[in-house]
Design an enzyme around this catalytic site. Structure first.
Site, PDB file in Angstrom:
ATOM      1  CB  SER A  49      -0.941   0.009   1.212  1.00 35.65           C
ATOM      2  OG  SER A  49      -0.215  -0.223   2.407  1.00 35.65           O
ATOM      3  CG  HIS A 256      -0.584   3.751   4.544  1.00 33.50           C
ATOM      4  ND1 HIS A 256      -1.154   3.071   5.597  1.00 33.50           N
ATOM      5  CD2 HIS A 256      -0.447   2.851   3.551  1.00 33.50           C
ATOM      6  CE1 HIS A 256      -1.355   1.814   5.258  1.00 33.50           C
ATOM      7  NE2 HIS A 256      -0.924   1.649   4.022  1.00 33.50           N
TER       8      HIS A 256
END
Length: 279
Positions: A49, A256
């Site tokens: 991701s 992230h």
């Protein structure tokens, strides 16, 4: 493995040729440059991701791929000199890269980037579990499992991943990235509900993960790119973090890189590695 000669220099040359078209006197040279320009570089982006850019920009893609991801930024910066095949996907492990994503590679592939390994450890899941005082045993068990994977299965899976990629794309320049350390080294961390001891432990795990990735890259003679350094000063617990904090728990984007993390952390580190022309 030997690397092709100065892949990114071709991109820079193409961009320079395009810039020349802005002046009238350079028009004949620009026409000649277009006539002799090489075919676009075939670039394949593999990984999880982070490589997909999940959380950095809105996306309806099932794999979380976004326009703010570093592979997209690399291709966009090349102004047509790179053709991107975007295979990175949220949740991917090193094994997934080897068994699924590597199928997108071929002898025509010129450049491959890989960001993978964090999902093999399950760091984020363990960290979230450790937030509950009632789950002390689960927290301890989770970190013990991470340590076992770091010393046994992960090095093997990383080596297999890189070996599969270099075999499937024998003419490509292969670049493997690490991960940023999630937390700044500070006792106080406003807005991030993680105990200081857990922040230290999480940083240690990511550091060990980066060491494992770098060693697998070294043994396979591919380039490793460190991103911990460009993220220094922009971890969680800083004034301008390039990582998504507690606000990302609900949509699974916590830890992230933000759009700034992709553009100012990963992107320049990769460009520098490519332009340097070093294995």
């Amino acid at each position: 493995m030997p690397y092709p000669t100065a892949i990114f220099r071709r991109v820079v040359a193409a961009c320079a040729a395009m810039a020349m078209t802005s002046t009238a006197w350079a028009a004949p040279a620009a026409v000649a440059a277009r006539a002799t320009a090489p075919d676009p570089l075939q670039y394949v982006a593999l990984g999880d991701s982070v490589a997909a850019g999940h959380g950095a920009a809105a996306t309806n893609d099932a794999c979380g791929r976004s326009s703010a991801a570093y592979p997209t930024l690399l291709a966009r910066q090349a102004h047509g000199s790179i053709t991107l095949r975007f295979a990175a996907c949220t949740g991917a492990t090193a094994v997934d890269v080897a068994t699924r994503q590597a199928a997108t590679l071929s002898r025509e592939t010129d450049l491959v980037t890989i960001t993978a390994g964090a999902n093999d450890l399950g760091v984020k899941q363990v960290l979230l579990a450790c937030q509950s005082p009632a789950r002390v045993a689960a927290c301890r068990t989770g970190y013990a499992a991470i340590n076992r994977r770091l010393s046994s299965t992960l090095p093997r899976d990383l080596a297999r991943m890189i070996r599969t990629v270099t075999t499937a794309a024998p003419n490509a320049r292969v670049v493997v990235t690490g991960y940023p350390l999630p937390f700044a080294r500070t006792r106080r961390c406003a807005g991030v509900p993680v105990q200081p001891s857990l922040r230290v432990r999480s940083n240690q795990v990511i550091h060990q993960l980066n060491v494992a990735i770098a060693e697998a890259a070294r043994q396979s003679r591919v380039r490793y790119v460190d991103v911990a350094r460009p993220f220094t000063g922009h971890e969680l617990c800083t004034a301008r973090p390039w990582l998504i904090g507690a606000e990302g728990i609900r949509d699974n984007t916590v830890l992230h890189p933000t759009a700034a993390g992709q553009a100012k952390g990963y992107f320049p580190a990769l460009v520098e590695a490519g332009l340097a022309g070093r294995p």
